[in-house]
Write a protein that holds these residues in place. Structure first.
Motif, PDB file in Angstrom:
ATOM      1  N   SER A  96       0.862  -1.196   0.000  1.00  0.00           N
ATOM      2  CA  SER A  96       0.000   0.000   0.000  1.00  0.00           C
ATOM      3  C   SER A  96       0.887   1.230   0.000  1.00  0.00           C
ATOM      4  O   SER A  96       2.114   1.131   0.115  1.00  0.00           O
ATOM      5  CB  SER A  96      -0.927  -0.015   1.216  1.00  0.00           C
ATOM      6  N   SER A  97       0.263   2.392  -0.073  1.00  0.00           N
ATOM      7  CA  SER A  97       1.023   3.640  -0.186  1.00  0.00           C
ATOM      8  C   SER A  97       1.429   4.150   1.192  1.00  0.00           C
ATOM      9  O   SER A  97       0.792   3.826   2.194  1.00  0.00           O
ATOM     10  CB  SER A  97       0.162   4.698  -0.877  1.00  0.00           C
TER      11      SER A  97
ATOM     12  N   ARG B  95      -2.314   7.695   7.399  1.00  0.00           N
ATOM     13  CA  ARG B  95      -3.726   7.842   7.806  1.00  0.00           C
ATOM     14  C   ARG B  95      -4.066   6.902   8.954  1.00  0.00           C
ATOM     15  O   ARG B  95      -4.836   7.234   9.840  1.00  0.00           O
ATOM     16  CB  ARG B  95      -4.626   7.558   6.602  1.00  0.00           C
TER      17      ARG B  95
ATOM     18  N   ALA C 200      -1.063  -1.602   7.655  1.00  0.00           N
ATOM     19  CA  ALA C 200      -0.714  -0.539   6.704  1.00  0.00           C
ATOM     20  C   ALA C 200       0.784  -0.276   6.708  1.00  0.00           C
ATOM     21  O   ALA C 200       1.403  -0.081   5.657  1.00  0.00           O
ATOM     22  CB  ALA C 200      -1.475   0.740   7.047  1.00  0.00           C
TER      23      ALA C 200
ATOM     24  N   GLU D  19       0.927   7.072   2.259  1.00  0.00           N
ATOM     25  CA  GLU D  19      -0.197   7.893   2.757  1.00  0.00           C
ATOM     26  C   GLU D  19      -1.150   7.050   3.598  1.00  0.00           C
ATOM     27  O   GLU D  19      -1.636   7.487   4.634  1.00  0.00           O
ATOM     28  CB  GLU D  19      -0.980   8.505   1.579  1.00  0.00           C
ATOM     29  N   GLU D  20      -1.379   5.812   3.134  1.00  0.00           N
ATOM     30  CA  GLU D  20      -2.276   4.901   3.869  1.00  0.00           C
ATOM     31  C   GLU D  20      -1.712   4.648   5.268  1.00  0.00           C
ATOM     32  O   GLU D  20      -2.446   4.651   6.251  1.00  0.00           O
ATOM     33  CB  GLU D  20      -2.378   3.579   3.083  1.00  0.00           C
ATOM     34  N   SER D  21      -0.402   4.467   5.338  1.00  0.00           N
ATOM     35  CA  SER D  21       0.258   4.231   6.632  1.00  0.00           C
ATOM     36  C   SER D  21       0.075   5.438   7.554  1.00  0.00           C
ATOM     37  O   SER D  21      -0.210   5.286   8.739  1.00  0.00           O
ATOM     38  CB  SER D  21       1.733   3.949   6.386  1.00  0.00           C
TER      39      SER D  21
ATOM     40  N   ASP E  48      -4.972  -2.175  12.212  1.00  0.00           N
ATOM     41  CA  ASP E  48      -4.925  -1.415  10.943  1.00  0.00           C
ATOM     42  C   ASP E  48      -3.562  -0.762  10.752  1.00  0.00           C
ATOM     43  O   ASP E  48      -3.007  -0.770   9.647  1.00  0.00           O
ATOM     44  CB  ASP E  48      -6.016  -0.325  10.935  1.00  0.00           C
TER      45      ASP E  48
ATOM     46  N   SER F 275     -12.334   6.730  -0.376  1.00  0.00           N
ATOM     47  CA  SER F 275     -11.185   7.576  -0.689  1.00  0.00           C
ATOM     48  C   SER F 275     -10.911   8.505   0.484  1.00  0.00           C
ATOM     49  O   SER F 275     -11.790   9.211   0.949  1.00  0.00           O
ATOM     50  CB  SER F 275     -11.460   8.380  -1.952  1.00  0.00           C
ATOM     51  N   GLU F 276      -9.657   8.486   0.948  1.00  0.00           N
ATOM     52  CA  GLU F 276      -9.313   9.286   2.123  1.00  0.00           C
ATOM     53  C   GLU F 276      -9.424  10.769   1.792  1.00  0.00           C
ATOM     54  O   GLU F 276      -9.830  11.570   2.633  1.00  0.00           O
ATOM     55  CB  GLU F 276      -7.878   8.947   2.550  1.00  0.00           C
TER      56      GLU F 276
END
Length: 1559
Positions: free
Chosen positions: A1188-1189, A1195, A1236, A1191-1193, A1232, A1468-1469
């Motif tokens: 994953s990206s 968030r 992530a 950014e996901e981490s 989570d 979508s965040e």
């Protein structure tokens, strides 16, 4: 016939598969439409028939396998009788040749077939020794087939020979071969009955030796062979003269003896050349040449012995005798090589071996001459050089075989290096002849000679590579092994062993020979290892491994004796060394014989006449170089004797100039003829033309003037386009491989690629002309153009690489170009398949399934990277997916036939994966019969899938045809049945692991079900059906949990026991967990929906148990049948421990669930245990399945921050409800975050250092949070102010770790990290800032009096300034919002949910400004609100205006949120954050209005502002209309109408999702 033969041979299968592939590859290049369609259909029919024939033959073989040996035996007996009949006919002079039979043809057939017989017998021996019945049958059948050809050839030779004695000898020897072969097959049959019996193995080996002997006798009966044998015998007899202890002294003067030796040497060298030449002519020529060679050898030997008699010392004499022995051995080898080549001219490397043998004769003669003659210095070096040049000249006559292993670029390097050496040595020859330094002159001549030989060899190899790289030449195909490599190694090892045991060898020669042996045996062992990994034939696999072991062991033994010899050169040690060489030579010879099996060999290249023309400049230059070099050396020789002769100097200069020019010409020719370069240029031009054509077609399509092709149907065009794109796809990897290191293949591949682009453009433009939808039309043309452009880039990269493995700098560009081209092919195939499936065209899918089926039979599966259990798991997954799709197709055939195309496409894709994994499962299955069964059943399933896909296509064309519907349902049922057969075959492979896979699937279903139940519980909708209490379920839960513990014990012990017990334990545990999940769900429901947090705690507890069981089943599957010390056993123990912990935790939770005083504490304990288990998984080396990206981490860290705050609050309050809520929230937040973090860390773009850092802080964050929760647990048990005070320190540690984790995530983005500039982040910050300013203004307003200044001067800003700051923040938010809305808009376009180019007024394209205009409205309306609030405080504005402004803000903010929701991804965040920020502004605005109303008008308005979720625009008009509406109630109706009109005018393009009924 099939029943008798019992199946295809691998070679025949591969030949048939290649024929189908070649036919398909030719289809796009056939310009005649009818012929192309017919060829395509025939290829498909052939592929289908072959698949059916293969299946039938496999079934026949299963039924009749054991009969094969008997069948072969009867065939051989029949052949023996036929030969007996021929003998009788010959006695009566009645034996006549059959039509078409000639002596030469039959002799060649007999020679080549004798090798096939030898090879198949070697395989028969191996199979019988291994006890493999299936392959013994195959080998017996192939032996019988080869013997049939041999018998026919022997009869033909006998009938065509005029000599009656030769006729009888041939027929007798052939009959002996048949008799011996029959005995061999009989013994093989006996050996199968008692595999491993030493006595039967010994008998088998003896019979095999006898057959080999009679086979040699048979070959020796061929015309010409006898004469060669006589010559060999003569050389052997003559050489006995060298075995005497002492030679008689010479009776001739030294000069005379020397002269005779030189003459005899010249004659022998010439005779050797004649022998080489004679092998290309009639059998009589070889007989004459070998006779002359043996006579010349005899004379030379006498001259040599005479010369040895002249030796002054015993040592000199021994040295001369040693050299004569070498010449004797080299001469015998030359005749053997000539004999071998004349028997089988097509044998790989035979010509090279002959040429090498001739060179060995020349070199050994030169060594003797150098030793014996006493000429003027420099003379013998010149003579030796001339002899060497004469020998290598033959290489340039017809270079249609590889001369060495050099690549094209190695040849260029070799030419450059040797030309440099030659230039220096030629200058040395001239200089030293002038100065009279004759020893240095002789040395320069020797160096020049070696350089010229190297140049000739490199030129011959380069010419060969140029010839085969011509597109008109037939490229060779790499076999399983390279027999040339084996033959060269065999020869080199034999020569080295000879040198080892030669008494004349010096210590350095012994070490050199030992090095050669080590090098070649190592190469052979490596080749065996690669061959065993590539072949699917288990007998060959084992034979290669066994041969490699034999070679390695005998080499090791030999090395020991060499070490002893090196320490002490005694006769005893040399004898031990001699004994040790015998097993090595035998092992290598046996391996070489086995490797020459036709099944393994490569197909040599065939050079076309165009290829021969391309060779010409290189060969002419090389020949000129050799000729002028010979003249130069002759001239230099005379100058060495008489350096004062000016005319000779001028001749030397002329020859020197010619040599120099010819070498320059050679280098230029080699460089100019670089393989593939010319073809790359032609292909680039061709593709450029095609790109121009497609651009013209695109322009015509844009202007709606693309002419429709009426001469052909759209279906035929689509099929043509699909076919040509597939063929282009098949060529990508071969071109990339050729460009990186196979120069000879480059021209063939790029020419083939370019030939497809004209048909591609024709078909693509044709398809586009038939498409009515403009967008689809442009898609096809654009994708075709992209494919052509990517092919162009590929060709430029390939031309740059040129097949040079050393040009590493070009390899990345080649790889990248290949990837781009693959993507272009995939894109166009997706478009075509979608188009085809929509109209029921399924030809492409059928081809794809058929291709996947054919790959199952490929003899060389990829190297397995996992165990049978791993492949078993994936095969089950894809098999079940196919069964599900088949069921769906049954349903859709009745309800939605138009959806069948997509399902058929899915089935095709799944079968492709299944076939690949099935091939690996079959390769790793034990025993082999199981693998065979898996392969057969996966192929059967493929047939079923083809029929189903075809029916789906037919039903799409005619959706109402009830007969086709019935057929489709029948086919779907057949597919489901065949899936169950595949699964049962896998179960036979390992019943226990198959049961584990099934159980794991069941448990994953339970986990998903529990997740759903948690959602219901969280929403407060999980209620009991009756008025039952938790006590009604407690006992049932405890009892079932205990049963699960017992099942777990059986499961763990099952890993080490039988598959049956493991299967039973897996099934039992799956059934028990299903039951336990049900009773726990009922128990949770009985707690009532008014306590959702406790329900979630209980369901989480059973979910933990289910996850632990899933891991335990996986660990059991991995550990099945493994030894106790295997690492998988430790994993199993660890999984069992976690399982016990989680079941115990469930039992504790069940007991505590009704105790309000402790259930929070219990929930927290369970969460802490869960987090520890998650951390263990996080710290494991296992790589996550997906990434994953960063950014996901980032968030996901927000969840940790919220949970930390909640945990601190729960620690302070000590309320059990807060603790339960904290436990549930913490569980999700930590899980989570860890997921992530790990997924982001293992992204391919993340460096090792950053990954380690992120993983460290992920662990640090979790440990910090665990400490916080454990501290909360301590506070719950003994609350005290001191402990509560410490909570801040714990939360600070977590916050610190979160900060570090975010920084690590930012580092993952590297230089691309743009977080501070991220428009969405700015929008969020600015909107939250605006919200905070408005909140502050609202609080301040509540303390104000109408038209009064604030009383408290210590507030940082007065009200007007605060309003001004709010307005500034909102202005900044406007800018950021516009950017953010643009980013969101780009996201929608990228997802394909909004068109970037509006096609018509009603299209979504008109809404493409929706997000942006909504963002602007928020900012504009908030500004209006601030103005109205400020004015109302000062008393300048009416109450109505403030209310109207507030409504405007509320509606415009809601509008932004709706605009986001319309088409965006809900998860979508960017959307979520934008909504949160917008809501904050809206709430703050509402509070500001209420405060302003209080301050300005001294009364509280308790009504909330109503938020309407509809688009509001035209600020001034709408505010005015709303003010008027509220101010003048009597004019309400007119104002509403006016407002409605304004809205209608401004928003007539609003999409239906956002429209709301007025009034």
């Amino acid at each position: 016939s099939i029943f008798r033969r019992g199946g295809f041979s691998l070679a025949k299968q591969n030949a048939n598969i290649k024929m189908v592939a070649s036919a398909k590859a030719a289809v796009p290049t056939v310009s005649d439409q009818a012929a192309a369609m017919q060829l395509s259909q025939c290829a498909k029919n052939l592929a289908t028939s072959l698949a059916e024939l293969r299946t039938a033959s496999q079934k026949a073989h299963e039924a009749c396998g054991p009969m094969e040996i008997d069948s072969a035996l009867s065939t051989v007996q029949t052949l023996k009788n036929e030969l007996q009949d021929a003998k009788m006919a010959a006695v009566e002079s009645q034996l006549k040749p059959l039509p078409g039979e000639t002596l030469e043809k039959c002799a060649q057939d007999l020679g080549s077939t004798s090798k096939a017989v030898g090879s198949s017998m070697a395989q028969l021996l191996t199979c019988a020794a291994q006890g493999n019945e299936h392959y013994t049958g195959v080998a017996a059948r192939e032996t019988a087939q080869a013997l049939k050809t041999l018998a026919q050839a022997a009869r033909g030779v006998a009938a065509s020979t005029s000599d009656p004695a030769a006729t009888h000898a041939m027929l007798d020897s052939a009959r002996d071969v048949m008799e011996g072969s029959a005995m061999l097959i009989q013994e093989a049959k006996q050996a199968l009955i008692a595999p491993g019996d030493a006595e039967s193995q010994q008998r088998l080996a003896q019979v095999a030796k006898a057959v080999s002997h009679s086979l040699n006798n048979c070959v020796n009966c061929l015309p010409g062979q006898k004469d060669v044998d006589v010559a060999l015998k003569s050389i052997g007899e003559s050489s006995k003269k060298l075995l005497v202890d002492s030679l008689p002294p010479s009776t001739k003067p030294f000069q005379e003896a020397q002269s005779e030796l030189n003459q005899a040497a010249a004659d022998l060298n010439q005779s050797a050349g004649e022998v080489v030449h004679a092998t290309r002519g009639q059998s009589g020529e070889l007989a004459a040449a070998s006779g002359k060679f043996s006579d010349d050898f005899d004379e030379f030997l006498d001259a040599g012995i005479e010369m040895a008699g002249q030796a002054q010392t015993k040592e000199d004499q021994i040295q001369v005798i040693g050299n004569l022995k070498n010449i004797s051995m080299a001469s015998s080898k030359l005749l053997l090589a000539a004999k071998s080549l004349s028997v089988d001219p097509g044998a790989p490397n035979a010509k090279n071996l002959l040429a090498a043998a001739a060179r060995a004769v020349t070199e050994s003669i030169n060594q003797l001459i150098t030793l014996c003659t006493q000429q003027a210095p420099g003379q013998k070096e010149c003579d030796n050089a001339l002899r060497e040049l004469e020998t290598v000249k033959g290489m340039l006559d017809n270079p249609n075989e590889p001369v060495s292993d050099l690549s094209y670029f190695d040849c260029i390097e070799s030419v450059m290096e040797n030309s440099k050496v030659l230039g220096e040595s030629m200058a040395g020859i001239s200089q030293n002849a002038k100065t009279g330094d004759l020893p240095a002159f002789g040395e320069c001549v020797g160096i020049a000679s070696k350089a010229l030989c190297g140049l000739t060899e490199a030129a011959a190899q380069a010419a060969y590579l140029v010839g085969i790289s011509d597109p008109n030449s037939q490229a060779g195909h790499q076999g399983l092994v390279d027999p040339i490599q084996f033959a060269r190694a065999n020869q080199a090892i034999q020569m080295a062993c000879q040198n080892l045991v030669d008494p004349g060898s010096s210590p350095s020669q012994v070490l050199s020979a030992a090095t050669i042996v080590a090098k070649h045996t190592s190469a052979l062992c490596n080749a065996c290892r690669i061959a065993s990994s590539k072949t699917a034939n288990p007998v060959a696999k084992r034979h290669f491994v066994q041969s490699a072991k034999e070679v390695a062991n005998s080499t090791a033994n030999l090395v020991k004796t060499i070490k002893a010899l090196d320490g002490d050169f005694s006769e005893d040690n040399r004898n031990k060394c001699r004994i040790a060489t015998a097993p090595l030579i035998e092992a290598v010879e046996n391996l070489t014989a086995f490797a020459s099996n036709p099944e393994f060999v490569s197909i040599p290249a065939q050079i076309s006449s165009e290829g021969s023309q391309a060779q010409e400049p290189i060969l002419v230059s090389a020949k000129t170089m050799l000729e002028s070099s010979s003249y130069l050396i002759r001239t230099a020789r005379s100058l060495a004797i008489n350096p004062k002769d000016p005319p000779t100097w001028s001749v030397l200069a002329g020859h020197s100039h010619t040599v120099s020019d010819s070498i320059k010409s050679l280098i230029t020719s080699i460089r100019d003829k670089a393989p593939g370069q010319r073809e790359c240029d032609y292909s680039i031009d061709g593709i450029n033309r095609c790109i121009r054509d497609i651009e013209q077609a695109s322009l015509a399509a844009v202007s709606q003037s693309l002419a429709t092709r009426d001469d052909i149907s759209v279906e035929a065009l689509q099929e043509q386009l699909t076919s040509v794109v597939q063929e282009i796809g098949h060529l990508i990897d071969p071109i990339a491989t050729a460009a990186r290191g196979e120069a000879a293949q480059l021209g063939h591949k790029v020419t083939q690629l370019a030939s497809y682009f004209e048909p591609l453009i024709l078909a693509a433009v044709g398809v586009a002309s038939k498409i009515l939808d403009h967008q689809q039309q442009m898609t096809v043309l654009d994708q075709t153009k992209t494919l052509a452009e990517s092919a162009l880039q590929m060709l430029y990269a390939a031309k740059e690489g040129g097949g040079n493995p050393k040009a590493q700098h070009t390899h990345d560009a080649i790889t990248e170009a290949a990837q781009l081209m693959k993507e272009a092919v995939d894109d166009i195939m997706v478009t075509l398949n979608e188009a085809a499936s929509e109209v029921g065209l399924v030809g492409g899918m059928v081809d794809a399934i058929a291709e996947a089926m054919s790959k199952l039979d490929e003899g060389t599966p990829p190297e397995p990277k996992g165990t049978f259990v791993d492949y078993q798991t994936t095969v089950v997954k894809y098999s079940k997916a196919i069964a599900v799709t088949a069921q769906e197709m049954m349903t859709k055939s009745v309800t939605n036939p138009e959806e069948l195309g997509g399902l058929a496409s899915q089935m095709t894709s799944d079968y492709g994966h299944l076939a690949l994994q099935g091939q690996m499962a079959a390769a790793t299955a034990e025993p082999e019969e199981i693998g065979f069964q898996i392969r057969t059943r996966v192929q059967d399933l493929g047939h079923g899938c083809i029929f189903l896909v075809q029916k789906a296509g037919a039903l799409q064309v005619c959706p109402t045809d009830s007969y086709t519907k019935r057929e489709l349902i029948e086919c779907a049922r057949a597919v489901t049945e065949k899936v169950s057969l595949v699964l049962s075959a896998l179960q036979a492979g390992n019943k226990g692991t198959q049961a584990c896979i099934t159980a794991a699937t069941a448990v994953s279903g339970i986990i998903a079900d529990l997740d759903t139940t948690i959602m219901f519980a969280t929403a407060g909708t999980l209620n009991a059906e009756n008025n039952e209490t938790f006590a009604d379920h407690r006992e049932n839960i405890l009892k079932t949990a205990k049963a699960l513990v017992e099942d777990t014990k059986l499961l763990v012990s099952g890993a080490a026991s039988t598959p049956d017990k493991l299967a039973q334990a897996a099934q039992s545990s799956a059934a028990t967990i299903t039951q336990l999940a049900e009773v726990v769900k009922l128990g949770a429901a009985s707690l009532g929906s008014n306590d959702p947090e406790t329900q979630v705690v209980l369901i989480n507890a059973i979910k933990d148990v289910a996850k632990a069981l899933s891991d335990l089943i996986g660990a059991t599957k991995g550990a099945a049948s493994k030894p106790a010390d295997d690492p998988s056993m430790y994993q199993l123990k660890g999984a069992a421990k976690v399982m016990v912990t989680n079941v115990t935790s469930l039992l504790k939770t069940v007991k505590a669930v009704e105790d309000e005083a402790t259930r929070g504490t219990r929930a927290l304990e369970a969460t802490i245990e869960y987090m520890k288990q998650e951390l263990t998984v996080f710290q494991s080396k296992e790589v996550p399945e997906k990434t994953s990206s960063p950014e996901e981490s980032i968030r996901m860290t927000k969840g940790i921050t919220m949970a930390t705050a909640k945990a601190v609050a729960a620690g302070n309050s000590c309320r059990q409800e807060d603790v339960i809520a904290t436990a549930n929230l913490s569980r999700k937040a930590v899980s989570d975050m860890l997921t992530a973090c790990k997924q982001a860390s293992f992204h391919p773009d993340v460096s090792e250092e950053v990954r380690t850092r992120a993983l460290r802080y992920g662990t640090e964050c979790t440990l910090g949070y665990l400490d916080l929760l454990e501290h909360v647990l301590v506070i719950l048990q003994k609350p005290s102010p001191e402990l509560k005070h410490q909570l801040a320190a714990f939360s600070k540690r977590v916050a610190g770790a979160v900060t570090e984790l975010i920084q690590a995530a930012e580092a993952m983005k590297g230089t691309e990290w743009v977080d501070p500039e991220d428009p969405t982040v700015i929008a969020e910050t600015e909107l939250l800032g605006a919200a905070a300013s408005i909140e502050a203004a609202a609080k301040k307003l509540e303390q104000l009096k109408p038209r009064a200044k604030p009383k408290q001067a210590d507030e940082t800003l007065d009200f007007e300034e605060q309003i001004l700051e709010a307005a500034k923040s909102i202005a900044a938010a406007t800018s950021a919002l516009v950017k953010s809305a643009s980013a969101a808009q780009r996201e929608l376009v990228a997802q394909g949910k909004v068109g970037s180019i509006p096609a018509n007024a009603a299209d979504d394209g008109q809404w493409s400004q929706g997000l942006i205009s909504a963002a602007r409205m928020v900012a504009a309306a908030t500004s209006s609100l601030c103005e109205a609030a400020n004015a109302s405080v000062q008393g300048h504005a009416s109450e109505e205006k403030l209310i109207s402004s507030a409504k405007q803000v509320a509606a415009s903010t809601a509008q932004l949120l709706v605009a986001c929701k319309v088409k965006a991804d809900q998860d979508s965040e960017a959307m979520r954050r934008l909504q949160a920020a917008g809501n904050a502004v809206k709430r703050a605005s509402d509070n500001l209005v209420r405060a302003a109303q209080k301050a300005a008008f001294g009364k509280a308005d308790d009504d909330d502002v109503v938020v309407k979720t509809k688009f509001v625009g035209g600020i001034a008009q709408i505010i005015a209309a709303q003010e008027e509406m509220l101010k003048k109630e009597r004019e309400l109706e007119e104002a509403r109408k006016k407002l409605a009109q304004i809205r209608q005018q401004q928003y007539k393009f609003l999409p239906t999702e956002l429209r709301e009924d007025e009034g």
